[in-house]
Design a protein around this motif. Structure first.
Motif, short mmCIF file in Angstrom:
data_model
loop_
_atom_site.label_atom_id
_atom_site.label_comp_id
_atom_site.label_asym_id
_atom_site.label_seq_id
_atom_site.Cartn_x
_atom_site.Cartn_y
_atom_site.Cartn_z
N UNK B 431 4.56 0.55 16.26
CA UNK B 431 4.15 1.49 15.25
C UNK B 431 5.25 2.37 14.52
N UNK B 432 5.21 2.60 13.09
CA UNK B 432 6.22 3.34 12.45
C UNK B 432 5.44 4.71 12.66
N UNK B 433 6.40 5.95 12.82
CA UNK B 433 5.86 7.04 12.55
C UNK B 433 6.34 7.38 11.10
N UNK B 434 5.41 7.84 10.15
CA UNK B 434 5.79 8.11 8.81
C UNK B 434 5.32 9.62 8.45
N UNK B 435 6.27 9.99 7.60
CA UNK B 435 6.21 11.42 7.25
C UNK B 435 5.97 11.45 5.52
N UNK B 436 5.08 12.35 5.15
CA UNK B 436 4.78 12.48 3.79
C UNK B 436 4.25 14.15 3.57
N UNK B 437 4.70 14.46 2.43
CA UNK B 437 4.26 15.76 1.87
C UNK B 437 2.90 15.92 1.28
N UNK B 438 2.21 16.85 2.28
CA UNK B 438 0.57 16.75 2.01
C UNK B 438 0.44 17.57 0.72
N UNK B 439 -1.03 17.65 0.17
CA UNK B 439 -1.10 18.36 -0.86
C UNK B 439 -0.91 19.93 -0.62
#
Lengths: 247, 465
Positions: B431-439
């Motif tokens: 697994x990669x842990x991914x971060x993204x800016x939510x709405x």
């Protein structure tokens, strides 16, 4: 903890003056640490250019008690702290703010130097063969970190402001690295004699003295280049031959 | 290498905007169309219209108190990409280099190259014991020397010898040093000893050999610590050095998940997995920097110029100038930065656990509130207080990504070590842990399967055994 006074020049192109800051000093501190401490605690907007803090990037050049030096490599234990430590920007370049100067003139000079012109490759795969001993000579010049302290101290620039006619020690070192490279075929002697004004240098060796990388600027770079210029343009026999050829 | 590249660039007519900081990546219709920032010299705002942008901003070392990184490593590229909508991955994988200087205090963290150990330098605790022999992980037992003699032969180029345990992976050596110090076997200033001077007993011209092989280390210790490494041991300890995680990019083109945005070098993620090996950063940036440039150029040629949203520029200017309105009465930016560094060092450092990292998240929220109140005196011309106030937002975004990703990865792997989950978990390995800016502007954390390797690449690996 003991304290010391740092007398720092603050201002911009329109002028400025020295301000005293008293701060705590501890074992092993360098001048740049003291400047940072003052910046963090007393003067958030004190402008200083720095980067690696290990004498490798050449950003934190200044004049400390009148001597051109890197702030990150000047240890407080080597300075008399019973008197204020004076820190001023390099005086041969226009002031931007506080300890930061505009050194962009140097980048302009560099553009005028003919680039490395290697001879055709020695092998079919596009590589060359050179003896290690032949390339050793230029290694010293390649240590330069472009701190421009040599330019700052050079009286041709500092006192006589001949920026338009004289390239300065840094660029003689740079040219020497190219001229003495075993693969290079370019000829820069006309430029050295003409627009780069190597003749203005009267070998006072101030540049060598302030070089933080201990490059023997005058003896190993400038004097050999001067000799080459003399051989090329002023050797009486060559002159005679030139005259005969053109006649 | 830097100077050669610079010399080459000068004669290629490349424009260099020195001391220019980007505050915002501009997007239009889901792709990057430019960058907006300011020049440090005058504090003037600058708009760069671009059909493709390559980020090469390095790491996040300034989020920690002890680091080998310069002031610029404030995670600008990672935060800009994240704010523009790109994914970050592997942010929990921060590399702590085992050998940084520890004394005097002002040079704490400055790197001592792995080359010292490569040339035969050994680690000893205060009792003179080479403690690295005491803890060789099973995985590496076969490749690691079990006696001093064999280790020495390896450093002198004997291909039949196995490497000394000092050259085990950086995370492991760093943790062994932390253990020695914690258990009271450290050096006077909280490190351990790294000794290269002992090789004089093995080599007739040892002193000259050290100076020739390690000239910059000789110079660094002589000038900054007053120590002659040909005569004395160095005192060293771990220092924050590199982040393996960063902007998720396509392995071929180096394009991020946001079209038109490319990344290369430390700010990009993926190449080094959970742990980078010595020397690989340089090869990474040479190979993938070239690829990023080529693919960005190709991409740019296919695009029409984008539309610049004036409202975004105005909002960015307003936010950037806000610290001046609060003035010197606001929160001191340096103080906030120091508090952040202290907290990350203590709570999300070399050895991590759930409770400490949860405390760090609360701490980050508090630091964000203080950052919103940061104030600076003076004007816009070369004002480092102002720059620090703006960099804080990037440091906070990256610190949050590191902490949230590290909380999510409930195992120990590579540069990420959790004392509450000290072993590898095979399931997490995929697994990669991914971060993204939510709405809503909040950071979203997702677990995503690592993409499968292409058949031809698998083939190459198998061929090379």
């Amino acid at each position: 903890m003991p304290k010391a006074t740092f007398r720092i020049w603050r201002g911009d192109a329109s002028g400025g003056k020295l301000h005293d800051y008293v701060t705590e000093v501890s074992e092993g501190m360098v001048v740049l640490d003291a400047v940072h401490q003052i910046q963090a605690e007393q003067a958030n907007d004190l402008a200083v250019r720095w980067n690696c803090k290990a004498g490798k990037c050449g950003s934190c050049s200044a004049e400390i008690n009148g001597m051109p030096r890197l702030m990150c490599m000047t240890r407080l234990s080597d300075l008399p702290l019973e008197e204020p430590v004076t820190i001023e920007p390099m005086r041969s370049f226009p002031s931007l703010r506080d300890l930061v100067t505009d050194v962009s003139w140097n980048f302009g000079v560099k553009k005028t130097i003919r680039p490395f012109g290697p001879r055709p490759a020695d092998a079919p795969d596009g590589t060359w063969r050179i003896a290690e001993g032949d390339v050793d000579r230029v290694q010293e010049f390649r240590k330069c970190i472009e701190c421009f302290l040599c330019q700052d101290v050079c009286h041709v620039l500092r006192e006589h402001h001949l920026h338009e006619e004289f390239a300065g020690p840094r660029f003689f070192v740079y040219t020497a690295a190219l001229e003495m490279h075993p693969l290079d075929t370019e000829n820069r002697l006309g430029d050295l004699r003409g627009p780069q004004g190597i003749g203005y240098c009267n070998i006072t060796k101030c540049c060598t003295k302030v070089c933080p990388e201990s490059i023997t600027i005058t003896d190993n770079a400038i004097i050999p280049l001067k000799e080459r210029v003399v051989d090329e343009f002023y050797d009486p026999i060559r002159r005679l031959l030139r005259g005969l050829r053109s006649g | 290498m830097i100077r050669t590249l610079q010399d080459h660039g000068i004669h290629r007519g490349i424009d260099v905007h020195m001391e220019c900081t980007v505050l915002k990546l501009l997007t239009d219709d889901g792709r990057v169309v430019g960058a907006f920032g300011y020049d440090r010299e005058r504090g003037r705002f600058r708009l760069f219209r671009a059909r493709a942008v390559v980020l090469a901003t390095g790491g996040i070392g300034r989020a920690y108190k002890i680091t080998s990184n310069s002031w610029e490593y404030t995670g600008d590229g990672q935060a800009l990409a994240y704010d523009a909508g790109a994914d970050l991955i592997d942010m929990e994988f921060v590399q702590f280099h085992p050998t940084g200087m520890v004394w005097p205090p002002s040079v704490r963290g400055i790197l001592v190259t792995e080359g010292v150990r490569g040339e035969g330098g050994v680690l000893r605790n205060k009792d003179g014991r080479r403690f690295m022999f005491d803890d060789i992980p099973d995985l590496y037992k076969n490749q690691t020397a079990d006696n001093e003699e064999e280790g020495w032969r390896y450093t002198q180029g004997d291909r039949n010898a196995r490497r000394p345990p000092e050259l085990l992976t950086r995370d492991h050596v760093a943790r062994c040093i932390v253990r020695e110090v914690r258990e009271g076997r450290g050096s006077p200033h909280g490190g351990v000893y790294l000794d290269i001077s002992w090789i004089k007993a093995r080599l007739p011209n040892g002193e000259e050999h050290i100076k020739k092989k390690l000239p910059s280390m000789y110079h660094q210790f002589k000038e900054l610590a007053g120590i002659d490494i040909t005569r004395e041991a160095m005192e060293i300890g771990p220092t924050t050095h590199y982040i393996m995680g960063g902007i998720r990019v396509d392995g071929d083109s180096q394009m991020s998940t946001l079209p038109g945005l490319f990344a290369a070098g430390e700010c990009a993620a993926g190449l080094h997995g959970a742990n980078r090996l010595g020397g690989n950063s340089l090869s990474d940036l040479l190979v993938f920097g070239k690829r990023a440039g080529e693919h960005a150029a190709q991409f740019a040629k296919r695009q029409a110029p984008g539309k610049i949203d004036e409202a975004v520029l105005e909002a960015t200017v307003r936010a950037a100038l806000a610290p001046f309105e609060r003035g010197a009465g606001g929160e001191g930016p340096y103080k906030v930065q120091h508090d952040l560094q202290d907290m990350m060092q203590e709570l999300v450092g070399i050895v991590r656990n759930d409770a400490e990292m949860k405390r760090a998240l609360e701490g980050l929220a508090a630091l964000r509130r203080r950052t919103a109140q940061a104030g600076v005196a003076g004007n816009r011309e070369y004002n480092p207080g102002w720059h620090t106030a703006m960099d804080l937002n990037n440091l906070l975004t990256c610190s949050e990504a590191v902490t949230r990703s590290a909380l999510e990865r409930k195992e120990s792997r590579g540069g990420h070590f959790r004392e509450d989950y000290p072993s590898k978990d095979p399931a997490s390995g995929g697994l990669n842990i991914a971060c993204r800016k939510g709405p809503d502007g909040e950071m979203q954390i997702r677990r995503e399967p690592i993409p499968e390797m292409r058949a031809e690449l698998k083939g190459i690996i198998e061929e090379n055994g």
